[in-house]
Design a protein around this motif. Sequence first.
Motif, PDB file in Angstrom:
ATOM      1  N   THR A  33       0.774  -1.127   0.026  1.00  0.00           N
ATOM      2  CA  THR A  33       0.053   0.097  -0.160  1.00  0.00           C
ATOM      3  C   THR A  33       0.976   1.172   0.138  1.00  0.00           C
ATOM      4  N   PHE A  34       0.780   2.096  -1.122  1.00  0.00           N
ATOM      5  CA  PHE A  34       1.623   3.205  -1.351  1.00  0.00           C
ATOM      6  C   PHE A  34       1.731   4.252  -0.059  1.00  0.00           C
ATOM      7  N   SER A  35       0.319   4.369   0.351  1.00  0.00           N
ATOM      8  CA  SER A  35       0.253   5.450   1.439  1.00  0.00           C
ATOM      9  C   SER A  35       0.930   5.085   2.794  1.00  0.00           C
ATOM     10  N   SER A  36       1.456   3.886   2.836  1.00  0.00           N
ATOM     11  CA  SER A  36       2.030   3.259   4.045  1.00  0.00           C
ATOM     12  C   SER A  36       3.671   3.468   4.020  1.00  0.00           C
ATOM     13  N   LEU A  37       4.048   4.188   2.843  1.00  0.00           N
ATOM     14  CA  LEU A  37       5.433   4.225   2.625  1.00  0.00           C
ATOM     15  C   LEU A  37       5.916   5.666   2.510  1.00  0.00           C
ATOM     16  N   LEU A  38       6.795   6.119   3.335  1.00  0.00           N
ATOM     17  CA  LEU A  38       7.550   7.254   3.175  1.00  0.00           C
ATOM     18  C   LEU A  38       8.295   7.263   2.041  1.00  0.00           C
ATOM     19  N   MET A  39       8.547   8.295   1.250  1.00  0.00           N
ATOM     20  CA  MET A  39       9.160   8.127   0.038  1.00  0.00           C
ATOM     21  C   MET A  39      10.299   9.389   0.146  1.00  0.00           C
ATOM     22  N   GLY A  40      11.527   8.844  -0.464  1.00  0.00           N
ATOM     23  CA  GLY A  40      12.808   9.558  -0.607  1.00  0.00           C
ATOM     24  C   GLY A  40      13.321   9.810  -2.176  1.00  0.00           C
ATOM     25  N   TRP A  41      13.902  10.820  -2.296  1.00  0.00           N
ATOM     26  CA  TRP A  41      14.736  10.562  -3.589  1.00  0.00           C
ATOM     27  C   TRP A  41      16.290  10.944  -3.174  1.00  0.00           C
TER      28      TRP A  41
END
Length: 124
Positions: free
Chosen positions: A28-36
């Motif tokens: 579930t994408f909304s459970s992930l903190l994302m970074g670059w």
Amino acid sequence: QVQLVESGGGLVQAGGSLRLSCAASGRTFSSLLMGWFRQAPGKEREFVAAITRGGGNTRYSDSVKGRLTISRDNAKNTVYLQINSLNPEDTGVYYCAARLGIALTSLPREYDYWGQGTQVTVSS
């Protein structure tokens, strides 16, 4: 297992703009903190930006603040990185990363999943 696929890189002239995308699957994408992150030739991987699960908070590296914008669309399972006023020092491979934790960390070791990267080359 989370799969991350970056796109949008390429060759651009100095002063131009790019928008990188990273599509996620497997969780579930909304459970992930994302970074670059990015890695220039011969240099270590460095933090660029991160965004919380809901998109309400962001964090940027001081070296890019003001030129880059991270955003996400949880309905599309995608995180974006808009880069403006590109200069040759922005050249490198840009990686998308996902974190199960909630802190907006800049440390690569705190991220759990990584994409393969997309090359950005800025010509002067």
